[in-house]
Each structure stands twice: as C-alpha cells, then as structure tokens.
Enzyme design. Sequence first.
Site, PDB file in Angstrom:
ATOM      1  N   GLY A 115       0.830  -1.199   0.000  1.00  0.00           N
ATOM      2  CA  GLY A 115       0.000   0.000   0.000  1.00  0.00           C
ATOM      3  C   GLY A 115       0.860   1.243   0.000  1.00  0.00           C
ATOM      4  N   GLN A 120       3.231   9.941   0.879  1.00  0.00           N
ATOM      5  CA  GLN A 120       4.501   9.199   0.918  1.00  0.00           C
ATOM      6  C   GLN A 120       5.385   9.467  -0.291  1.00  0.00           C
ATOM      7  OE1 GLN A 120       2.536   5.262   2.058  1.00  0.00           O
ATOM      8  NE2 GLN A 120       4.488   5.145   3.127  1.00  0.00           N
ATOM      9  N   CYS A 177       6.058   0.252   7.695  1.00  0.00           N
ATOM     10  CA  CYS A 177       5.700   1.335   6.770  1.00  0.00           C
ATOM     11  C   CYS A 177       6.914   1.684   5.920  1.00  0.00           C
ATOM     12  CB  CYS A 177       5.254   2.548   7.584  1.00  0.00           C
ATOM     13  SG  CYS A 177       4.849   3.983   6.579  1.00  0.00           S
ATOM     14  N   LEU A 178       6.688   1.911   4.644  1.00  0.00           N
ATOM     15  CA  LEU A 178       7.792   2.269   3.743  1.00  0.00           C
ATOM     16  C   LEU A 178       8.438   3.593   4.147  1.00  0.00           C
ATOM     17  CD1 LEU A 178       6.145   1.303   0.329  1.00  0.00           C
ATOM     18  CD2 LEU A 178       7.945   0.045   1.528  1.00  0.00           C
ATOM     19  N   HIS A 219      -4.215   1.631   7.572  1.00  0.00           N
ATOM     20  CA  HIS A 219      -2.860   2.197   7.577  1.00  0.00           C
ATOM     21  C   HIS A 219      -2.748   3.332   6.545  1.00  0.00           C
ATOM     22  CE1 HIS A 219       1.662   1.717   7.870  1.00  0.00           C
ATOM     23  NE2 HIS A 219       1.542   2.378   6.730  1.00  0.00           N
ATOM     24  N   GLU A 220      -3.243   3.079   5.335  1.00  0.00           N
ATOM     25  CA  GLU A 220      -3.112   4.080   4.267  1.00  0.00           C
ATOM     26  C   GLU A 220      -4.012   5.286   4.520  1.00  0.00           C
ATOM     27  OE1 GLU A 220      -0.595   3.669   2.598  1.00  0.00           O
ATOM     28  OE2 GLU A 220      -0.317   1.534   2.962  1.00  0.00           O
ATOM     29  N   HIS A 223      -2.456   7.669   6.866  1.00  0.00           N
ATOM     30  CA  HIS A 223      -1.470   8.558   6.225  1.00  0.00           C
ATOM     31  C   HIS A 223      -2.133   9.852   5.748  1.00  0.00           C
ATOM     32  CE1 HIS A 223       2.397   6.562   6.077  1.00  0.00           C
ATOM     33  NE2 HIS A 223       1.892   5.437   5.600  1.00  0.00           N
TER      34      HIS A 223
HETATM   35 ZN    ZN Z   1       2.847   3.616   5.666  1.00  0.00          ZN
END
Ligand code: ZN
Length: 258
Positions: A115, A120, A177-178, A219-220, A223
């Site tokens: 995701g 991001q 998380c990235l 999660h997304e 963000h």
């Molecule tokens: Zn994330």
Amino acid sequence: MKSVHRFSHRILPITFNFKTMSTTPILTRPVKEAMFRPIIAAPPRRNHSSGSAAQAGWFVGMGDKKNAPPDIVKAGDPVLHEPAQEVQADEIGSERIQKIIDDMVKVMRNAPGVGLAAPQIGIPLRIIVLEDTIEYMRYTTKEEIKAQDRQPFDLLVMINPKLKKKGNQSAFFFEGCLSVDGFRAIVERHLEVEVTGFDRYGQAIKVDASGWQARIFQHECDHLDGTLYVDKMVPRTFRTVKNLDLPLAAGCPKLGVR
Ligand SMILES: [Zn+2]
C-alpha cells in the site's frame, strides 16, 4: 469476503469479487525470513540484485533515471504529519492526478509494498493505492496468513477514501511502513471496515474489507490524516525487522483477533 461495488452514475451496482481462487502453494520460508515478514511495508526486492543495495535503493537496475519514480518520503517530513487535501471531483481525470496515481503504483511495486498513500511521495492529496499478491505472501507462514486473514487482491486505487469500522472486533498484528524503514510494531486495527471513495476514473466505489486488507486500508487512510503507525502502535512492541521474532515484553498484547 472482500468485494468492490462500482456505481455507474450511482445506479446498478456491479460487484467484483476479489477472492482469488489460487492454488499456488505457499513456498517454504527463505533463510532471511524474519527480514521480510508481516508488512504494510516491504517484502524483499527480488530482481536485479540482492542484499542491502537492492533493499536500499530501488533505482538499482532501472536504468533511465529521468523516468524513475519519485522517492519515498520518510518519517519526519512534514507532509507525513499533516492532513492531506481532498482531490476535487473535476480534477480526477486530469493529467496531473493520473500521473500521480501512476507514480504511486510504480513506487509501491518497486519498493515493493502492499500500500502507499500520496503523502509518501510528497503529494498532500487524499489518494491511496493498495495491492497484495501471492508472491508477497510467500514470505509469511501459512499459519500467519490464516491468522491475519490475508488474501491476495488486485490493485485498488482510491481517491478521497472514507473509512468506517464494521463490527467490534480488533486485530493485533505487527505492521511496518515504507516511510519508517526497518522497523515493525504491533498496531490494533478494526477487523472489518467499509471504505467508500472514487476510483481513478471518478466512479464511486465501495469496498468491504476484512483482515489484512482492512489493516492496509486503515494504515493508508491514516497517512491521509497525517498519522503514522508509530503514532498508534503499542509502544513496547516497537522493534527492528531483524528482531521481529523475539519475544514480546511483559504486558504486551498477544497477536491475534479479539
Ligand atoms: Zn505507511
């Protein structure tokens, strides 16, 4: 059960079933399995090269840098800690928004991750993309996949998503998380959610998500409100990916659904 309802002019919903009837076996776990496990962030990069170089940079092997996707913004950058703006309905079809979506899909797949939210890549707009595949799931055990209620699903692009919890059950699992490389923590998430929004063509869509897909959505969507998983995690469960399998400290919640 995961399904997407697409509304054409808000009449006649068509249901797409996401349940993949795949018979692909879950492969045995690789040696460095702990590096690659339950993730919102990244399973390992498996093409072109190996080791830390491949994990560190996704320009590796990509050649033409001009067409390379944008960098992933990391924790600390204000864009990750502020609410994002809604996309105006008449802007969805614009070249700019379509390019942002294409970039997001590229970045998510190159990382790879399951995701990504527009902030991001430094874009303060309410757009998310998500996707999970049999290939990514190879790095998780059958038991974990079952416990997490994780199933592959096709690419989903959602603009201006609105998330509503369904039922009263919670799931406690590790996520990453990235934008927070190399760490994991347990986060409590709703087991089931309903997400409404628009696809990349401006069509209204609704997804009923449960299990791992519901976790990715939460999660997304977080963000888009400037919230990282570390803002919601059970603090004493925070650890490096390498230490993922080490025992939890006393008083930490057990993994699972309740
Ligand atoms: Zn994330």
